[in-house]
Design an enzyme around this catalytic site. Structure first.
Site, PDB file in Angstrom:
ATOM      1  CB  CYS A 162      -0.958  -0.001   1.185  1.00 57.65           C
ATOM      2  SG  CYS A 162      -2.165  -1.320   1.078  1.00 57.65           S
ATOM      3  CG  HIS A 195      -2.982   3.803   1.917  1.00 59.20           C
ATOM      4  ND1 HIS A 195      -3.504   3.397   0.709  1.00 59.20           N
ATOM      5  CD2 HIS A 195      -3.052   2.725   2.749  1.00 59.20           C
ATOM      6  CE1 HIS A 195      -3.865   2.123   0.814  1.00 59.20           C
ATOM      7  NE2 HIS A 195      -3.602   1.700   2.034  1.00 59.20           N
ATOM      8  CG  ASN A 225      -6.484  -0.508   1.245  1.00 59.65           C
ATOM      9  OD1 ASN A 225      -5.826  -0.046   0.306  1.00 59.65           O
ATOM     10  ND2 ASN A 225      -5.925  -0.973   2.351  1.00 59.65           N
TER      11      ASN A 225
END
Ligand code: COA
Length: 322
Positions: A115, A249, A279
């Site tokens: 990520c 993020h 996500n």
């Protein structure tokens, strides 16, 4: 001669056509819209169809970023793709996207930082531009986590979505008042077992699945992100009051809110897309940037802080004057 610095000249995104809501998931596994919303802020996610590969989505996002930057494939001399879900072991997804875009020169490679991938790609591209190794760089986060999720594991499958985001970076020798100010990236493999993809490429008998200890990841997220953000501000003699936008993020609304609060930023200074995208790993920051640039919230001259944490653990931050 003036040394080049990096400007972020165009951003683009791509989201798969199919939308899956929390209620859709609740018909298949033991979960509920209320649980997912309350714990994560997520209401829906996009899930890739068979033709929506990492290459396809990355190419679409890249084309939009190039258009926004007033650039063409001829201006691209490097492509860096951040992905944890490449279409193949090799060729790298970056090379497949290079081909799809009709670029035949320069170089292209993938990086694996889960990520944090977009922050890592930005850091690498910025360093290479400053070193004079390339002049027009596409950095792309493209992810199809739906292919590596265990759809029976309600603790993970509700959290992720698919998509791609891209940015076109240029080497500039004038106008140092805008561009990438700094990047800070970190890794600590001691925490490799709290978020990982199980199984290795080629082990076809064993499907690869994302495995996560959500509580442990949560425990590490805010202190590590806060450290990277403080580091960025300190390195540039800036304070939180200088920041126009936090583009974090997009993993979990609670982590995003905690970071916004820590920086004393109002909700109207924090870009949130996790509610609609879930996500999307390395794609989440460029997708969020795209969202806020497209609707006019982020404007030229604004100071944007980005930060991310992901499997590895990896984490980092960057400051960009738009
Ligand atoms: N629907 C309903 N119940 C669920 C569920 C779901 N989708 N997933 C888990 N549960 C249940 C668990 O089984 C557990 O039940 P039990 O108490 O009967 O055993 C209960 O909810 C609590 O589970 P827990 O995992 O402790 O929840 P949590 O409060 O830690 O929230 C996360 C889980 C994943 C939302 C949270 O830990 C988190 O956001 N972590 C960070 C994850 C992240 O950001 N990862 C990406 C980083 S890049």
């Amino acid at each position: 001669m003036t040394k080049p610095h990096t400007t972020l000249d165009g951003v683009g995104g791509y989201l798969p056509e199919r939308i899956v809501t929390n209620d859709d998931l609740a018909t298949r596994i033991d979960t509920s819209d209320a649980w997912i919303r309350e714990r994560t802020g997520i209401t829906m996610r996009h899930i890739a169809g068979p033709h929506e590969t990492a290459t396809f989505m990355g190419e679409q996002a890249a084309r939009r970023a190039l258009t926004r930057a007033g650039a063409t494939a001829e201006d691209v001399d490097a492509i860096i793709v951040a992905t944890a879900t490449p279409d193949q072991g090799f060729p790298a997804t970056a090379v497949s996207i290079q081909h799809a875009l009709g670029v035949t020169g320069g170089f292209a490679f993938d990086i694996s930082a889960a990520c944090s991938g977009f922050v890592y790609a930005l850091a690498v591209a910025d360093a290479m531009i400053r070193a004079g190794q390339c002049r027009g760089v596409l950095i792309i986060g493209t992810e199809v986590y739906s292919r590596i999720l265990n759809w029976q594991d309600r603790g993970t499958c509700v959290l992720f979505g698919d998509g791609a985001g891209a940015a076109f970076l240029r080497a500039n020798t004038n106008g140092a008042d805008r561009g990438v100010i700094s990047t800070h990236i970190h890794a600590d493999g001691r925490y490799g077992d709290i978020l990982y993809i199980d199984g290795a490429t080629g082990q076809t008998a064993k499907p690869q699945h994302l495995v996560m200890n959500g509580r442990e990841v949560f425990r590490h997220a805010v202190p590590k992100l806060a450290g990277a953000v403080d580091e960025a501000l300190k390195a540039n003699n800036l304070s939180h009051t200088d920041i126009d936008w936090l583009v974090p993020h997009q993993a979990n609304r609670r982590i995003i809110d905690a970071m916004g609060k820590r920086l004393n930023l109002g909700p109207d200074q924090v870009v949130v897309t996790v509610d609609r995208h879930a996500n999307t790993s390395a794609a989440s920051i460029p997708l969020a940037l795209d969202d806020a640039i497209t609707d006019g919230r982020i404007k030229p001259g604004h100071l944007v802080l980005i930060e991310a944490l992901g499997g590895g653990l990896t984490w980092g931050s960057a400051l960009i004057r738009m």
